[in-house]
Design an enzyme around this catalytic site. Sequence first.
Site, short mmCIF file in Angstrom:
data_model
loop_
_atom_site.label_atom_id
_atom_site.label_comp_id
_atom_site.label_asym_id
_atom_site.label_seq_id
_atom_site.Cartn_x
_atom_site.Cartn_y
_atom_site.Cartn_z
N LYS A 123 -8.39 -1.30 -10.58
CA LYS A 123 -9.42 -0.67 -9.75
C LYS A 123 -10.51 -1.70 -9.46
O LYS A 123 -10.85 -2.51 -10.33
CB LYS A 123 -10.01 0.54 -10.48
CG LYS A 123 -11.15 1.14 -9.69
CD LYS A 123 -11.52 2.54 -10.07
CE LYS A 123 -12.68 3.01 -9.18
NZ LYS A 123 -12.36 2.96 -7.74
N SER A 124 -11.09 -1.67 -8.27
CA SER A 124 -12.10 -2.66 -7.90
C SER A 124 -13.34 -2.55 -8.79
O SER A 124 -13.86 -1.46 -9.04
CB SER A 124 -12.52 -2.50 -6.45
OG SER A 124 -11.40 -2.59 -5.60
N ALA A 137 -13.82 9.87 -1.60
CA ALA A 137 -15.11 9.19 -1.54
C ALA A 137 -15.51 8.94 -2.98
O ALA A 137 -16.42 9.56 -3.52
CB ALA A 137 -16.14 10.04 -0.81
N GLY A 173 -16.47 5.94 -4.17
CA GLY A 173 -17.72 5.16 -4.14
C GLY A 173 -17.80 4.08 -5.20
O GLY A 173 -18.88 3.75 -5.69
N CYS A 225 -13.66 -0.97 2.65
CA CYS A 225 -13.87 0.43 2.26
C CYS A 225 -14.70 1.14 3.34
O CYS A 225 -15.75 0.63 3.74
CB CYS A 225 -14.59 0.51 0.91
SG CYS A 225 -14.91 2.20 0.41
N ASN A 247 -6.60 -0.71 3.83
CA ASN A 247 -7.38 0.21 3.02
C ASN A 247 -7.34 1.60 3.68
O ASN A 247 -6.62 1.78 4.67
CB ASN A 247 -8.83 -0.30 2.93
CG ASN A 247 -9.52 0.12 1.66
OD1 ASN A 247 -9.36 1.25 1.19
ND2 ASN A 247 -10.29 -0.78 1.08
N GLY A 302 -2.41 8.23 2.25
CA GLY A 302 -1.17 9.01 2.19
C GLY A 302 -0.50 9.12 3.56
O GLY A 302 -0.81 8.35 4.48
N GLY A 328 0.33 5.08 2.97
CA GLY A 328 1.29 6.15 3.21
C GLY A 328 2.70 5.86 2.77
O GLY A 328 3.63 6.57 3.17
N THR A 366 -1.45 6.91 -3.07
CA THR A 366 -1.50 8.38 -3.00
C THR A 366 -0.19 9.05 -3.39
O THR A 366 -0.19 10.15 -3.96
CB THR A 366 -1.91 8.78 -1.56
OG1 THR A 366 -3.23 8.26 -1.34
CG2 THR A 366 -1.93 10.27 -1.36
C1 LIG Z 1 -8.77 7.81 -5.09
C2 LIG Z 1 -8.66 6.47 -4.41
C3 LIG Z 1 -9.39 5.39 -4.92
C4 LIG Z 1 -9.28 4.13 -4.31
N1 LIG Z 1 -10.01 3.08 -4.82
C5 LIG Z 1 -9.86 1.84 -4.28
C6 LIG Z 1 -10.52 0.72 -4.87
O1 LIG Z 1 -11.24 0.81 -5.87
N2 LIG Z 1 -10.31 -0.50 -4.28
C7 LIG Z 1 -9.51 -0.67 -3.17
O2 LIG Z 1 -9.35 -1.80 -2.71
N3 LIG Z 1 -8.86 0.36 -2.62
C8 LIG Z 1 -9.02 1.61 -3.14
N4 LIG Z 1 -8.33 2.67 -2.60
C9 LIG Z 1 -7.44 2.45 -1.42
C10 LIG Z 1 -5.99 2.26 -1.88
O3 LIG Z 1 -5.83 1.12 -2.69
C11 LIG Z 1 -5.03 2.15 -0.67
O4 LIG Z 1 -5.37 1.02 0.10
C12 LIG Z 1 -5.08 3.39 0.22
O5 LIG Z 1 -5.19 4.57 -0.53
C13 LIG Z 1 -3.83 3.48 1.13
O6 LIG Z 1 -2.65 3.54 0.37
P1 LIG Z 1 -1.92 4.95 0.00
O7 LIG Z 1 -1.76 5.71 1.29
O8 LIG Z 1 -0.62 4.54 -0.61
O9 LIG Z 1 -2.82 5.67 -0.95
C14 LIG Z 1 -8.45 3.94 -3.17
C15 LIG Z 1 -7.70 5.05 -2.68
C16 LIG Z 1 -7.80 6.28 -3.29
C17 LIG Z 1 -6.99 7.44 -2.72
#
Ligand SMILES: Cc1cc2nc3c(=O)[nH]c(=O)nc-3n(C[C@H](O)[C@H](O)[C@H](O)COP(=O)(O)O)c2cc1C
Length: 313
Positions: free
Chosen positions: A45-46, A70, A72, A129, A192, A218, A245, A267
Amino acid sequence: MVDLSVDLLGMRLENPTVLASGILGVTKGSLKFCARHGAGAVVIKSITREPRKGHPPPIVCASGGGLLNAVGYSNPGYRHAMAEYEDLADVGVPVIGSFVAETAEEYAFLAEHFANHLEFDAVEIPLSCPHTPGYGELAGHSGTDITYEIVSALKASLRAPLIVKLSANLQDIGPVAKAAEDAGADAITAVNTLGPGTCFEAATGRRVLGFGFGGISGPPLKPVALKAVYDTFQAVTIPIIGTGGVSTGQDAVEMIMAGATAVGVGTAVVPRGVEVFRKICEEMKDLLAARGCSSLAEIRGKAHEKQLVQDLV
Ligand SMILES: Cc1cc2nc3c(=O)[nH]c(=O)nc-3n(C[C@H](O)[C@H](O)[C@H](O)COP(=O)(O)O)c2cc1C
């Protein structure tokens, strides 16, 4: 026999699935958990310089077949994270660090004081973000000039290979990806979350998320992510982690055909469980075998070959 292994920035991944940042990767234990369930690599996690509470709850809700979040950037700050990720050797798969900052100088600070002291195989920075004031898009970090500035500052300080994570909102992602490559980025993650979007309670009209709006992830993000990967592949020669997604083997195959070397999975852990990494791999193997392919190299970038419809006109 289908071989799903890939080489990404000198890391050998048994398969192309990569745990996306912010999903489960909040402790070393959770990284190991995903590795045990078949992730080819994991992203933490970032982390930020100072501890952050993040946005008020609720921070995640279901919407449109995917998620709105969100969060944050809630995290304990880099000093605490140094202890959490001290010894990464037993995670079992390559570990990619992630941090986010408000300025180019702060990015360089976190490279020197955080990432360079840990055994990350690579580091990913999200310039993208869509819902956290001071960071990513809300700090104007997704344009070409600022991308060049931040990546240059980081390349002068960071030991590990650098992956730059770009926005889903860019109409034209190619020039931004190229600016990152020109400044020395070693790979691109596309993308992202999209948006932001929002949702309301039908009964009251009240907004659901504490912050009011959040990033879309997603299935609703997949077509946007796929196009971003396709366009990025046309613009740069460095590898791409196609993210957004990816829920099934078919999604992953499409990402690789669009030009991705590896695929981020976030997701999809919610509906399919942590076993999603293994499931995606089994589904990919079946799809490749049905096409008579034995490796991912045989399908990578396939979508860029002359299309049938173009042949007809
Ligand atoms: C709950 C949640 C927290 C996330 N936190 C971060 C984060 O801390 N740093 C980051 O680069 N991306 C973050 N993302 C983005 C994901 O890494 C990813 O780029 C995005 O969800 C698209 O991929 P997915 O559709 O497979 O979820 C977050 C996404 C979600 C849903």
